[in-house]
Design an enzyme around this catalytic site. Structure first.
Site, short mmCIF file in Angstrom:
data_model
loop_
_atom_site.label_atom_id
_atom_site.label_comp_id
_atom_site.label_asym_id
_atom_site.label_seq_id
_atom_site.Cartn_x
_atom_site.Cartn_y
_atom_site.Cartn_z
N SER A 259 48.87 70.69 -1.90
CA SER A 259 47.60 70.67 -1.18
C SER A 259 47.78 70.56 0.33
CB SER A 259 46.75 69.50 -1.66
OG SER A 259 47.40 68.30 -1.31
N CYS A 260 49.02 70.45 0.80
CA CYS A 260 49.21 70.18 2.23
C CYS A 260 49.95 71.29 2.98
CB CYS A 260 49.97 68.87 2.39
SG CYS A 260 49.12 67.51 1.57
N LEU A 261 51.20 71.55 2.59
CA LEU A 261 51.98 72.52 3.37
C LEU A 261 51.27 73.87 3.51
CD1 LEU A 261 54.14 70.39 3.59
CD2 LEU A 261 55.81 71.96 2.63
N LYS A 263 48.09 74.73 3.25
CA LYS A 263 46.85 74.61 4.03
C LYS A 263 47.15 74.35 5.51
CE LYS A 263 45.14 70.26 3.73
NZ LYS A 263 45.09 69.64 5.04
N ASP A 264 48.13 73.50 5.77
CA ASP A 264 48.40 73.13 7.16
C ASP A 264 49.10 74.27 7.92
OD1 ASP A 264 47.22 70.78 6.53
OD2 ASP A 264 49.05 69.59 6.46
#
Ligand code: UGA
Length: 444
Positions: A259-261, A263-264
């Site tokens: 959910s992070c890499l 999207k970021d």
């Protein structure tokens, strides 16, 4: 991040109020259940709910009683990759409204991952307009990005490797620094006091660098596969010994998900472009990742020829071990790709079966355990590197599979070990004829 942070603060003796708009989630938490799988979180939750240090409510006005308010809401992507700040905006509004009639000052901390400029240009004006108070006087605002990893969230919260405090309000920084010195019981040396914008950019730079490191090693793995007598795990170990490089995040595999890499990285690219800059390196990192999952299908076809009608076992569905999170998991395109090739897919994951059923529905079969998953399969693809898979004796796989064939996409097995047993073995980042392992055939 919110629930883990709340539970860790409460366990250290603070009185914590968790506020959320999702009633179903709040009811779950109230019962001591976590809405997702995270090691040790249930016991933290049970303990802190029991002794009353943690309570949860849908009522944002409960914030008026607190000294510190943390914004930990999600910052998902818009369709074109830019960041969606709606939840941050709503949280800032709710905090501000709860402070309208409060006399004491409050420290507001932005922990959510937000693009540079968000604290100054969105949170601050929202806090001021909705509370009627001035940021820097009655309200103090600090950016404090979070670096915890899913599956390791409690440990990362309790033992962070650094703390970043961003604000142009010296009181905000001093207050939060004091809070953390007390929380951690020591003076933090790896602490950076800086501007909001630096703090916000540090988080994106951190995740973009990690993503680049993984895409880099995957790129080298893809090159290694074309060169006889090469093995990416040896190459990664050796370059990782260079202190300037370091070994972590050099595990070649199927690419980065979660959910992070993703999207970021996309948000950083989108932000750069709005300012007229094309971040070529980061775009290449993303492109490299978008194709990496295909290796699993390519290797399976290399081993079996056509996949049509073949029973293929998929070992691991979560985007990484120790979580049930399947957001942006590479297992999703891999399973869909296998189905497109006509394979019959049976899958097993130690934690993510429920999440998987919501995605794949009745298109695949679900196994209760590893041995059921590989039973009668012509090929087993290792997609997530769960410890449970690492410890599986090859003998068990050979006995149960119709055609003992392993596609090791997370490099769990040692090439020497597999070369000792009658199994067909293909792996990411192994060049032709690297070891006997790559040539060994299954028993007839
Ligand atoms: C990531 C960062 O690591 C955290 O520091 C950050 O706080 C978090 O995002 C966030 O922004 O909230 P997380 O998404 O939990 O944490 O997962 P990672 O451990 O970073 O793994 C990301 C992906 O990279 C996984 O799919 C994993 O399988 C893959 N990976 C990781 C590799 O393919 N190779 C590696 O060597 C390491």
């Amino acid at each position: 991040m919110g629930l883990v942070t709340a539970a860790c603060f409460a366990r250290k003796g603070h009185e914590v109020i968790g506020i959320d708009t999702d009633n179903h989630r709040l009811e779950q938490i109230q019962r001591g259940e976590t809405p997702f799988f995270e090691p040790d979180l249930v016991s933290y939750l049970e303990e802190t709910l029991r002794d009353g240090r943690l309570r949860v409510t849908p009522d944002p006005s409960a914030n008026s009683q607190s000294d510190l308010a943390y914004i930990t809401v999600g910052t998902p992507s818009n369709r074109e990759g830019s960041i969606d700040l709606a939840h941050v905006k709503n949280a800032a509004r709710a905090i501000a409204q709860s402070l309208r009639h409060k006399d004491l000052s409050q420290l507001v901390v932005v922990k959510s991952t937000v693009i540079p400029g968000t604290a100054r240009n969105l949170v601050r004006p929202m806090l001021e307009s909705e509370s009627g108070k001035i940021v820097g006087e009655q309200i103090h605002l600090c950016s404090n990005p979070e670096f915890l990893r899913e599956g390791n969230a409690i440990r990362d919260t309790e033992f962070p490797d650094r703390i970043i405090l961003g604000s142009d309000d010296a009181q905000a920084i001093a207050k939060l620094e004091t809070f953390y010195n007390e929380f951690y019981g020591r003076r933090f040396h790896s602490l950076i006091r800086t501007t909001h914008e630096n703090a916000e950019l540090i988080k994106y730079a951190n995740n973009a660098f990690l993503a680049t490191k993984i895409s880099f090693i995957n790129c080298i793995a893809n090159i290694a596969e074309l060169i006889p007598h090469t093995d990416i795990s040896v190459v990664a170990k050796a370059i990782g010994m260079d202190e300037r490089i370091g070994r972590s995040f050099l595990n070649a595999g199927l690419g980065w998900g979660g959910s992070c890499l993703p999207k970021d990285v996309e948000a950083l690219i989108a932000l750069s472009k709005t300012m007229g800059y094309s971040p070529d390196l980061i775009e290449a990192t993303l492109r490299t990742n978008q194709n990496q999952w295909r290796k699993a299908i390519k290797l399976a076809k290399q081993a079996l020829g056509s996949l049509s009608g073949k029973r293929v076992a998929v070992l691991g569905l979560a985007f990484k071990p120790n979580t049930d999170d399947m957001r942006e998991a590479v297992s999703i395109p891999i399973v869909k790709g296998l189905l497109t090739e006509g394979a019959s897919v049976v899958a097993y994951d130690p934690a993510a079966m429920k999440s998987a059923e919501l995605i794949f529905k009745n298109l695949i079969s679900y196994a209760k355990n590893l041995s059921e998953c590989v039973e009668g399969a012509e090929c087993a693809i290792i997609v997530t590197e769960w410890d449970e898979f690492k410890g599986t004796p090859l003998k068990m796989l050979i006995e149960r599979m119709k055609q003992p064939t392993i596609i090791d996409c997370r490099r769990l097995y040692d090439l020497d070990e597999v070369s000792q047993v009658p199994i067909r073995f293909l792996a990411i980042g192994v060049g032709p004829n690297s070891r006997k392992a790559c040539e060994s055939s299954p028993p007839q």
